[in-house]
Design an enzyme around this catalytic site. Structure first.
Site, short mmCIF file in Angstrom:
data_model
loop_
_atom_site.label_atom_id
_atom_site.label_comp_id
_atom_site.label_asym_id
_atom_site.label_seq_id
_atom_site.Cartn_x
_atom_site.Cartn_y
_atom_site.Cartn_z
N CYS A 39 39.32 42.95 37.97
CA CYS A 39 39.45 44.35 37.55
C CYS A 39 38.07 44.99 37.41
CB CYS A 39 40.18 44.45 36.21
SG CYS A 39 41.87 43.86 36.22
N CYS A 54 20.59 34.87 43.25
CA CYS A 54 19.18 34.57 42.97
C CYS A 54 18.40 34.26 44.25
CB CYS A 54 19.07 33.40 42.00
SG CYS A 54 19.87 33.72 40.42
N CYS A 88 45.13 45.64 40.48
CA CYS A 88 44.41 44.37 40.62
C CYS A 88 45.29 43.33 41.31
CB CYS A 88 43.97 43.86 39.25
SG CYS A 88 43.15 42.24 39.33
N CYS A 146 45.60 40.08 38.43
CA CYS A 146 46.36 40.18 37.17
C CYS A 146 47.27 41.40 37.11
CB CYS A 146 45.41 40.18 35.97
SG CYS A 146 44.53 41.74 35.71
#
Lengths: 70, 270
Positions: free
Chosen positions: B178, B190, B247, B250
């Site tokens: 979400c 990184c 979403c 979920c």
């Protein structure tokens, strides 16, 4: 109408949506719009609501880039 | 009842109302899965084992390289070329011999995440890329296992905890997807962007604190609230992650029997 993105004033019209404003902001900032999230009133605004989110004068938004390193 | 040795060892935690003697016993029974053995995990794992977490499963197939040494300080030059999870497991066992530390030299992906998460009370996302982060979130939501996700890059750190039973339109909390509904990211890790070591450390410390609070049953865990630190501006925020009705993780599935054609959702029983 003026809104604030990351505390900087941005001028927009009543025809603008959060989606369109963020597109311009992302292009100007050199970031991929797919990689950003936006929050107002300490709440993240889901991407699916960007196109319909109503902009109001002096609304303040925090825009930030997804961080995935670790 | 704790032994005299354990009472002494954990005396500073026992003093905390959140923990007490019962909390030490709770932590000793806790099973935590750590996805990734890089900069975040080298901070989180020692804190958890040091605090008395009884079982850690470390999952990563990476080896120690010289570019890890400035911030992944469980590793030393003598470890270069060795499997990270095996080095870390040995270091953690030295720190707390009573801890069970399982080293699994595998990268988390669709083929193994169900197995890697099995039996977990808590999953910690310490990975280094968006693809893995989305998968870990989807599997945690599907399995109903609490997740603490943390990340760092450049001078930025972010972390959030997610409780699957609270996520989705009925729970009023958002999941990781979400927040970031993206499957991959050109930048953002990184390796591509660089990172200042302490940013990973701060993200890892916040992640470790959240993990311990969750395991100890803290009723005030900030579920679905993104902590973000921007050291370039010296500011930090706590932002509520609300559920996105669209979403794919979920938004429209129950947590116990998720099924979807969306590839981001793990199949039940994988």
């Amino acid at each position: 109408m003026q809104i604030l993105i990351n505390q900087r004033p941005i001028h927009c019209t009543s025809h603008d949506t959060l989606d369109s404003v963020l597109n311009v902001f992302a292009q100007g900032s050199g970031v991929d719009i797919n990689d950003i999230a936006v929050a107002a009133d300490n709440t993240v605004i889901p991407r699916s609501q960007w196109a319909t989110y109503a902009l109001t004068a002096n609304a303040s938004f925090s825009v930030f880039v997804a961080v995935a390193g670790g | 009842m704790l032994s005299d040795h354990d009472f002494l060892r954990y005396s500073r935690q026992i003093m905390l109302p959140l923990c007490g003697e019962l909390g030490i016993k709770t932590l000793a029974k806790a099973r935590v899965v750590v996805i990734g053995a890089g900069g975040l995990a080298t901070v989180v794992a020692p804190y958890l084992v040091g605090a008395g977490v009884g079982y850690l499963r470390l999952c990563d197939d990476d080896i120690v390289s010289v570019s890890n040494l400035p911030r992944q300080w469980l590793y030393s030059p003598a470890h270069i070329g060795q499997q990270k999870v095996r080095v870390m497991a040995a270091q953690l066992k030295a720190l707390q011999p009573a801890a069970q530390v399982e080293a699994i030299p595998e990268y988390a992906d669709n083929s193994n995440l169900c197995r890697l998460m099995s039996g977990a009370d808590l999953v910690l996302d310490c990975s280094d890329n968006m693809t893995t982060r989305q998968l870990v979130n989807a599997y945690a939501m599907d399995a109903g296992v609490a997740l603490v996700s943390a990340a760092a890059i450049g001078l930025h750190a972010q972390a959030a905890a997610f409780q699957p039973s609270l996520c989705g339109p009925h729970g009023n909390h958002g999941c990781y997807r979400c927040l970031y509904p993206i499957d991959s990211q050109r930048a953002g890790n990184c390796q591509s962007e660089g990172v200042l070591g302490p940013m990973v450390g701060m993200a890892g410390c916040y992640q470790a604190a959240l993990a311990l609070r969750i395991l100890l049953g803290d009723p005030n865990v900030p579920w679905s609230q993104l902590w973000r630190l921007d050291s370039t501006l010296g500011e930090h925020q706590l932002l509520r992650i609300q559920p996105d009705p669209s979403c794919s993780v979920c938004g429209h599935v129950s947590h116990s029997n998720a099924s979807s054609d969306d590839s981001s959702i793990p199949n039940s029983g994988v």
